[in-house]
Design a protein around this motif. Structure first.
Motif, PDB file in Angstrom:
ATOM      1  N   PRO A 189       0.883  -1.285   0.014  1.00 23.93           N
ATOM      2  CA  PRO A 189      -0.079  -0.015  -0.217  1.00 23.93           C
ATOM      3  C   PRO A 189       0.733   1.243  -0.090  1.00 23.93           C
ATOM      4  CG  PRO A 189      -0.873  -1.418   1.547  1.00 23.93           C
ATOM      5  CD  PRO A 189       0.513  -2.421   1.091  1.00 23.93           C
ATOM      6  N   VAL A 190       0.508   2.218  -0.735  1.00 19.67           N
ATOM      7  CA  VAL A 190       1.380   3.322  -0.990  1.00 19.67           C
ATOM      8  C   VAL A 190       1.511   4.407   0.149  1.00 19.67           C
ATOM      9  CG1 VAL A 190       0.968   3.233  -3.485  1.00 19.67           C
ATOM     10  CG2 VAL A 190      -0.330   4.898  -2.233  1.00 19.67           C
ATOM     11  N   THR A 191       2.462   5.118   0.372  1.00 18.98           N
ATOM     12  CA  THR A 191       2.638   6.096   1.474  1.00 18.98           C
ATOM     13  C   THR A 191       3.254   7.249   1.258  1.00 18.98           C
ATOM     14  OG1 THR A 191       4.775   4.857   1.873  1.00 18.98           O
ATOM     15  CG2 THR A 191       2.844   3.901   3.138  1.00 18.98           C
ATOM     16  N   GLY A 192       2.791   7.785   0.055  1.00 24.75           N
ATOM     17  CA  GLY A 192       3.324   9.084  -0.323  1.00 24.75           C
ATOM     18  C   GLY A 192       2.804  10.220   0.440  1.00 24.75           C
ATOM     19  N   GLY A 193       3.011  11.534   0.019  1.00 22.13           N
ATOM     20  CA  GLY A 193       2.243  12.772   0.459  1.00 22.13           C
ATOM     21  C   GLY A 193       2.819  13.344   1.654  1.00 22.13           C
TER      22      GLY A 193
END
Lengths: 81, 158
Positions: free
Chosen positions: A77-81
């Protein structure tokens, strides 16, 4: 031929950034299950609740159909920002 | 069949190593743009703590072939939901130190309501749909950041 890419934690634990697979699997889910046979880490980290899948750079569910020349990526699961 | 989202001329998407200049971004949103009365922007920064751990730095990885495509789709979705003027979206990758800027989302619209909503929508969706991953560096070593349920819930509320 299907091109498979791995990113982030998945790339590190599997020690694999990409591979090419000459296979007759017909969906992303079948590809996931085929790859999970490659070893204990593959079994654990490619599980459907741990790794998202993108087909030709778009997030998809496991029932997405595959054809030769497709690019499939698996990643946490992505964790950018 | 998928339709491929296209970026409008007044929109800007960038994934880059280098920092961005807030003054220049504001200028790009407002210069020769007299029809919009509202500008909303968000900046995400590298903070020194996460879940009780002291953070020394972050490293951002992404899936280059997918990143721009995913961000372009988010911008297109925002435009379907609200009447918007200009949209600018920048995400940095690579190693970042404490206090550095990570992400910029800037939106203009005629009135503030649409700009506030679209800015928050873009950030919430980016956090769960754009292929970026953070690795944290601490005094005890480096580890990948786990996705938060709260981010998933928030993105699902739109």
């Amino acid at each position: 031929m299907i091109k498979v890419l791995f990113f982030a934690q998945l790339r590190e634990v599997l020690d694999c950034a990409s591979l090419e697979l000459d296979t007759n699997v017909s969906s992303v889910g079948e590809l996931r299950i085929a790859l999970m046979q490659k070893g204990r880490d593959w079994q654990e980290f490619l599980a459907a609740d741990k790794a998202l899948a993108a087909l030709n750079q778009t997030l998809v569910a496991d029932d997405a159909r595959l054809k030769s020349g497709d690019e499939v990526a698996f990643f946490p699961p992505v964790t950018g920002g | 069949m998928f339709t491929v989202a296209k970026l409008q001329e007044q929109d800007h998407i960038a994934v880059q190593n280098q920092d961005f200049d807030l003054a220049l971004e504001y200028q790009a949103l407002t210069e020769a743009n007299q029809s919009d009365g509202a500008v909303v922007h968000f900046v995400g920064l590298v903070r020194n703590n996460n879940l009780g751990r002291q953070i020394q730095a972050l490293e951002l990885e992404h899936y280059p072939a997918m990143t721009t495509k995913a961000l372009t789709e988010l911008v297109a979705e925002a435009r379907q939901r609200w009447q918007l003027g200009r949209i600018r979206l920048i995400h940095r990758v690579g190693k970042l130190s404490l206090g550095e800027q990570i992400v910029f989302v800037g939106v203009t619209s005629t009135h503030r309501g649409s700009a506030f909503a679209a800015c928050e929508f873009l950030m919430d969706q980016l956090k769960t749909r754009a292929p970026f991953w953070k690795k944290e560096y601490t005094s005890e070593g480096a580890h990948w950041v786990a996705a938060r349920d709260s981010d998933r819930v928030k993105a699902g509320e739109w």
